[in-house]
Design a protein around this motif. Structure first.
Motif, short mmCIF file in Angstrom:
data_model
loop_
_atom_site.label_atom_id
_atom_site.label_comp_id
_atom_site.label_asym_id
_atom_site.label_seq_id
_atom_site.Cartn_x
_atom_site.Cartn_y
_atom_site.Cartn_z
N GLU A 1 -16.89 -31.17 29.35
CA GLU A 1 -15.60 -31.79 29.69
C GLU A 1 -15.56 -32.23 31.14
O GLU A 1 -15.09 -33.34 31.45
CB GLU A 1 -14.45 -30.83 29.40
N LEU A 2 -16.05 -31.39 32.05
CA LEU A 2 -16.00 -31.75 33.47
C LEU A 2 -16.91 -32.92 33.79
O LEU A 2 -16.53 -33.82 34.56
CB LEU A 2 -16.34 -30.53 34.34
N VAL A 3 -18.11 -32.94 33.23
CA VAL A 3 -19.02 -34.06 33.47
C VAL A 3 -18.47 -35.33 32.81
O VAL A 3 -18.51 -36.41 33.42
CB VAL A 3 -20.46 -33.74 33.01
N THR A 4 -17.94 -35.21 31.61
CA THR A 4 -17.34 -36.37 30.94
C THR A 4 -16.22 -36.96 31.79
O THR A 4 -16.14 -38.18 31.97
CB THR A 4 -16.79 -35.98 29.55
N ASN A 5 -15.35 -36.11 32.32
CA ASN A 5 -14.25 -36.60 33.16
C ASN A 5 -14.78 -37.34 34.38
O ASN A 5 -14.28 -38.40 34.74
CB ASN A 5 -13.34 -35.45 33.59
N PRO B 1 -7.18 -34.69 39.51
CA PRO B 1 -6.57 -34.68 38.17
C PRO B 1 -5.80 -33.39 37.91
O PRO B 1 -6.05 -32.35 38.53
CB PRO B 1 -7.77 -34.79 37.24
N LYS B 2 -4.87 -33.48 36.99
CA LYS B 2 -4.09 -32.33 36.54
C LYS B 2 -4.17 -32.27 35.03
O LYS B 2 -4.23 -33.30 34.36
CB LYS B 2 -2.63 -32.47 36.96
N GLY C 1 -10.74 -15.95 33.07
CA GLY C 1 -11.18 -16.64 34.28
C GLY C 1 -10.12 -17.57 34.81
O GLY C 1 -8.95 -17.46 34.46
N ARG C 2 -10.57 -18.51 35.63
CA ARG C 2 -9.64 -19.49 36.16
C ARG C 2 -10.37 -20.77 36.50
O ARG C 2 -11.60 -20.80 36.54
CB ARG C 2 -8.88 -18.96 37.36
N CYS C 3 -9.60 -21.83 36.73
CA CYS C 3 -10.18 -23.12 37.11
C CYS C 3 -9.26 -23.77 38.13
O CYS C 3 -8.09 -23.41 38.25
CB CYS C 3 -10.38 -24.00 35.89
N ASP C 4 -9.82 -24.73 38.86
CA ASP C 4 -9.02 -25.42 39.86
C ASP C 4 -9.74 -26.71 40.27
O ASP C 4 -10.88 -26.95 39.88
CB ASP C 4 -8.82 -24.53 41.09
N VAL C 5 -9.04 -27.49 41.08
CA VAL C 5 -9.57 -28.73 41.64
C VAL C 5 -9.39 -28.62 43.15
O VAL C 5 -8.33 -28.24 43.63
CB VAL C 5 -8.80 -29.96 41.12
N GLU C 6 -10.46 -28.94 43.90
CA GLU C 6 -10.40 -28.88 45.35
C GLU C 6 -10.94 -30.18 45.92
O GLU C 6 -11.83 -30.80 45.35
CB GLU C 6 -11.22 -27.71 45.87
#
Length: 167
Positions: A70-74, A109-110, A136-141
């Protein structure tokens, strides 16, 4: 999580929490911002974990690899214009695994809300859900260069439950 060489729990009983073998390190690779990089990144992460001896329960491994996809696709779909390459980073600690995808696009992105009428656009929502369900957790920086890193960290500790014994 069952550790190589550990004794499995008695049938029907949960195993105590165990520390996994000590892992420590970060690996980073880049890939062109192309659709073909998505399965390549997923396979590279899977192969890295295998090579490092990280044994994840099936659900956690599948969730982690889905997050990578998903992250690479985005990054490929939304950042390729400003970022002809994406970087994938895998970090291992004694209690967690973290995957991150970095690109040079400044947009942060959100996660979108679930919408039955949309066929796409829920990748970050899926990443957030998988991360939270695994504890776990995820975030954008933002990066110093003006791009961004989207990451997810999942715990490696788990409880192993054996299936009940047939009667």
């Amino acid at each position: 999580m069952e550790i190589l060489g550990s004794v499995p729990p008695e049938p029907g009983q949960a195993a105590p929490l165990r520390r996994p073998m000590e892992f420590d390190g970060t690996w980073r690779f880049t890939a062109p911002a192309l659709d073909s990089s998505v399965p390549q990144a997923r396979h590279a992460v899977r192969d890295l974990l295998r090579h490092q001896g990280v044994r994840l329960p099936g659900d956690l491994l599948h969730g982690l690899l889905l997050i990578v996809s998903e992250l690479v696709t985005n990054a490929v779909q939304h950042a390729a214009l400003l970022s002809p390459e994406v970087a994938v980073e895998v970090s291992l600690g004694p209690d967690w695994v973290r995957v991150a995808v970095e690109d040079n696009h400044p947009y942060r992105p959100k996660p979108l809300e679930a919408d039955d009428h949309r066929t796409g656009g829920r990748g970050l929502l899926l990443v957030k859900t998988i991360s939270e369900e695994a504890g776990g957790r995820c975030d954008v920086e933002h990066t110093a260069s003006g791009g961004k890193v989207v990451w997810a960290a999942l715990p490696l500790l788990a409880t192993v439950t054996s299936p009940p014994r047939p009667r």
